[in-house]
Design an enzyme around this catalytic site. Structure first.
Site, PDB file in Angstrom:
ATOM      1  N   LYS A  40      60.519  44.056  28.644  1.00 55.97           N
ATOM      2  CA  LYS A  40      59.639  43.478  29.654  1.00 55.97           C
ATOM      3  C   LYS A  40      58.807  42.298  29.162  1.00 55.97           C
ATOM      4  CE  LYS A  40      58.258  45.331  33.057  1.00 55.97           C
ATOM      5  NZ  LYS A  40      58.340  45.668  34.450  1.00 55.97           N
TER       6      LYS A  40
ATOM      7  N   THR B 260      60.325  28.161  53.587  1.00 55.24           N
ATOM      8  CA  THR B 260      59.445  28.636  54.661  1.00 55.24           C
ATOM      9  C   THR B 260      59.885  30.078  54.880  1.00 55.24           C
ATOM     10  OG1 THR B 260      60.961  27.979  56.436  1.00 55.24           O
ATOM     11  CG2 THR B 260      59.327  26.336  55.771  1.00 55.24           C
ATOM     12  N   HIS B 261      58.974  30.929  55.214  1.00 57.57           N
ATOM     13  CA  HIS B 261      59.266  32.374  55.341  1.00 57.57           C
ATOM     14  C   HIS B 261      59.849  32.943  54.047  1.00 57.57           C
ATOM     15  CE1 HIS B 261      58.963  31.750  59.769  1.00 57.57           C
ATOM     16  NE2 HIS B 261      59.550  30.600  59.469  1.00 57.57           N
TER      17      HIS B 261
ATOM     18  N   ASN C 147      55.609  40.604  31.173  1.00 57.11           N
ATOM     19  CA  ASN C 147      54.874  40.722  32.434  1.00 57.11           C
ATOM     20  C   ASN C 147      53.865  39.588  32.625  1.00 57.11           C
ATOM     21  OD1 ASN C 147      56.184  43.123  33.115  1.00 57.11           O
ATOM     22  ND2 ASN C 147      54.703  44.335  31.937  1.00 57.11           N
TER      23      ASN C 147
ATOM     24  N   LYS D 104      22.225  39.596  43.391  1.00 59.77           N
ATOM     25  CA  LYS D 104      22.613  39.025  42.102  1.00 59.77           C
ATOM     26  C   LYS D 104      23.847  39.617  41.446  1.00 59.77           C
ATOM     27  CE  LYS D 104      18.096  39.010  41.084  1.00 59.77           C
ATOM     28  NZ  LYS D 104      17.639  38.688  42.446  1.00 59.77           N
TER      29      LYS D 104
ATOM     30  N   TYR E 241      10.621  37.580  51.885  1.00 57.01           N
ATOM     31  CA  TYR E 241      11.275  38.360  50.833  1.00 57.01           C
ATOM     32  C   TYR E 241      11.233  39.853  51.148  1.00 57.01           C
ATOM     33  CZ  TYR E 241      12.404  40.376  46.320  1.00 57.01           C
ATOM     34  OH  TYR E 241      12.999  41.104  45.315  1.00 57.01           O
TER      35      TYR E 241
ATOM     36  N   SER F 212      55.513  45.590  27.598  1.00 63.98           N
ATOM     37  CA  SER F 212      55.319  46.944  28.091  1.00 63.98           C
ATOM     38  C   SER F 212      55.349  47.887  26.910  1.00 63.98           C
ATOM     39  CB  SER F 212      56.429  47.293  29.074  1.00 63.98           C
ATOM     40  OG  SER F 212      56.583  48.690  29.146  1.00 63.98           O
TER      41      SER F 212
ATOM     42  N   GLN G  11      17.154  41.719  46.014  1.00 58.27           N
ATOM     43  CA  GLN G  11      17.523  41.914  44.611  1.00 58.27           C
ATOM     44  C   GLN G  11      19.022  42.237  44.497  1.00 58.27           C
ATOM     45  OE1 GLN G  11      14.727  43.666  41.714  1.00 58.27           O
ATOM     46  NE2 GLN G  11      16.110  45.416  41.725  1.00 58.27           N
TER      47      GLN G  11
ATOM     48  N   GLU H 200      48.893  37.893  37.721  1.00 58.63           N
ATOM     49  CA  GLU H 200      48.561  38.981  38.649  1.00 58.63           C
ATOM     50  C   GLU H 200      47.048  39.123  38.807  1.00 58.63           C
ATOM     51  OE1 GLU H 200      51.549  42.492  38.096  1.00 58.63           O
ATOM     52  OE2 GLU H 200      51.519  41.329  36.260  1.00 58.63           O
TER      53      GLU H 200
ATOM     54  N   ASN I  44       8.500  35.886  43.857  1.00 61.86           N
ATOM     55  CA  ASN I  44       9.386  35.544  44.979  1.00 61.86           C
ATOM     56  C   ASN I  44       9.925  34.123  44.868  1.00 61.86           C
ATOM     57  OD1 ASN I  44       8.750  38.066  45.793  1.00 61.86           O
ATOM     58  ND2 ASN I  44       7.464  37.468  47.529  1.00 61.86           N
TER      59      ASN I  44
ATOM     60  N   SER J 197      16.042  45.679  37.743  1.00 60.85           N
ATOM     61  CA  SER J 197      17.199  44.775  37.811  1.00 60.85           C
ATOM     62  C   SER J 197      17.499  44.159  36.451  1.00 60.85           C
ATOM     63  CB  SER J 197      16.944  43.674  38.844  1.00 60.85           C
ATOM     64  OG  SER J 197      15.727  43.005  38.567  1.00 60.85           O
TER      65      SER J 197
END
Ligand code: ARG
Length: 469
Positions: free
Chosen positions: A288, A160-161, A290, A330, A322, A282, A327, A295, A115, A28
């Protein structure tokens, strides 16, 4: 493959080295190296306690502390040689410590197991993240509240909507998110208070026969108390689940705000501008601009909620205590917590950068007969119509305005009187969007005076009690 080179940490019982794939699946270190600061913190507290209790000598403890400082310095300087053969951060650090200080290094692991060590490190890491989140969300709230104060009376359509519903103010809209992030901070604070117990000293699972002082290590590491059951101490991961679920909820709030930023930035809405600092161009379409950051903030909830689901499924059905399954707690948690921190910081950046286009918002607020409710309310108040009847009359008037292609404000009085003859010119006093928002003075409503008061109360509160991070 299987050469004669047994692992030094349990070589006593093993004659052969593990298969290459065994090393690979078992290791790990590739992701748990970020726990190095927590591992060193925990080991220092443990070593100091062992010496205090006379379990190791003070001289050995001094050597251990010196060695751990050196290990930490090597890691920070990027000079530490991490080894996959040594599996994880705990064995990597212990092995290097022993190289540096000799036999004293081998005494550090007395009365401790990996542990309780990993349970401790992971808990410290999650707790550090919680503290940072509190500060970051506080700064985001402050940015929103300040912008809300500036725009307490900047009119925009409320939806609304996603259909124009009633005019509101931009400040009021931003303060809605201040409330959400306030509740998110509350959830993180709850998670923190519940998780703030030290598992160190649970040892492998059953506790230890050495006369350790768990209160001492708990206090040294900033915990309220030690965990009360050693089996639970080594195998509890619900502190991470609770944190991830709170992060997923908060990321959902970030996502909703991000979606609004995306919508507001479209030329069709044109409600806000974001500067070059928070947008991208772009490579093919020169016109553009963006909203990539928005996003990505909209999307982060996916991996955060995914990490929550993933860990829940890892833990489901695991018998006490354990198991190596754990493991798998994480990698995704680290990723989710980092993603959340970035999303909060980026959202704050966008809020500070964002400029509303008041004229476009104002014009949009007037479209879609958004003051129809004000007309209905006027009929109730002035003509004492029952609300249902007022609703019907207003609907007929809206239809008439729609047929004529005019707004309610611009519909002649005679036309309205054709629907309900008792309507007087007084009705025009409620049909403008300015009067509409000004009239919403109920507690929590959008009237600019309310919004300004709320925004300033938030600013005062946030400036007085800054977050932890
Ligand atoms: N790398 C391990 C983990 O992350 C540490 C604990 C290992 N304990 C064990 N008994 N093998 O869970």
């Amino acid at each position: 493959m299987t050469e004669k080179n047994p692992n030094r940490m349990w070589g006593g019982r093993f004659a052969l080295s593990p298969a290459d794939l065994m090393v690979e699946i078992n290791a790990s270190i590739g992701f748990d190296k970020v726990l190095a600061p927590q591992d060193v913190r925990g080991s220092k507290a443990h070593a100091a306690m062992l010496a205090e209790q006379g379990i190791i000598t003070k001289a050995d403890a001094r050597e251990i502390l010196r060695g751990l400082d050196q290990v930490q310095a090597e890691i920070e300087a990027g000079r530490f040689a991490f080894s996959e053969k040594l599996e994880d951060i705990h064995l990597n650090i212990e092995s290097r410590l022993t190289e540096i200080v000799g036999p004293a290094g081998g005494r550090l692991h007395t009365a401790r197991s990996r542990n309780d060590q990993v349970a401790l490190d992971f808990r410290l890491y999650v707790r550090d993240a919680l503290d940072a989140f509190d500060g970051a969300l506080m700064h985001l709230q402050l940015a929103l509240a300040r912008k809300a104060d500036t725009h307490a009376d900047t009119i925009m359509p409320g939806f609304t909507h996603l259909q124009p519903a009633q005019p509101v103010t931009f400040g009021h809209h931003l303060l809605a998110y201040v409330e959400m992030f306030g509740r998110d901070r509350g959830r993180f604070a709850d998670a923190r208070s519940r998780m703030n117990e030290s598992p160190l000293g649970s040892a492998a699972l059953a506790g230890t026969s050495f006369p350790i002082d768990r209160q001492m290590t708990a206090a040294a590491l900033g915990f309220d108390r030690p965990t009360a059951n050693s089996l639970d101490g080594v195998s509890d991961r619900d502190f991470a689940l609770e944190t991830l679920s709170a992060a997923a909820i908060s990321a959902m709030h970030l996502s909703r705000l991000a979606e609004e930023i995306v919508i507001w930035m479209t030329p069709q809405f044109g409600f806000i501008t974001l500067s070059d600092r928070w947008t991208t161009g772009s490579s093919i379409m020169p016109q553009k601009r963006n909203p990539d950051a928005a996003e990505l903030c909209r999307a982060k909830v996916g991996r955060i909620a995914g990490a929550f689901q993933g860990l829940l499924l890892v833990m489901k059905g695991l018998p006490l205590t354990y198991a190596k399954d754990m493991q798998e707690d994480k990698e995704t948690t680290f990723d989710a917590l980092r993603s959340f921190a970035v999303a909060v910081a980026a959202t704050r950046g966008m809020i500070e950068d964002m400029e509303p286009k008041a004229d476009a918002m104002r014009a949009a607020a007037g479209r879609g007969y958004s003051t129809a409710t004000d007309l209905a309310d006027w009929l109730v108040r002035t003509l004492k119509l029952p609300f249902r009847e007022a609703h019907h009359v207003t609907g007929t008037i809206v239809k008439l305005a729609e047929t004529r292609g005019v707004s309610l404000e611009n519909l002649p009085l005679e036309a309205m009187q054709g629907v309900e003859k008792r309507i007087t010119a007084d009705v025009f006093s409620v049909l403008s969007v300015e009067n509409s928002v000004r009239s919403r003075t109920s507690f929590g409503g959008t009237a600019p005076q309310n919004v300004r008061k709320m925004a300033r109360a938030w600013i005062k509160r946030l400036e007085k009690r800054p977050g932890k991070g």
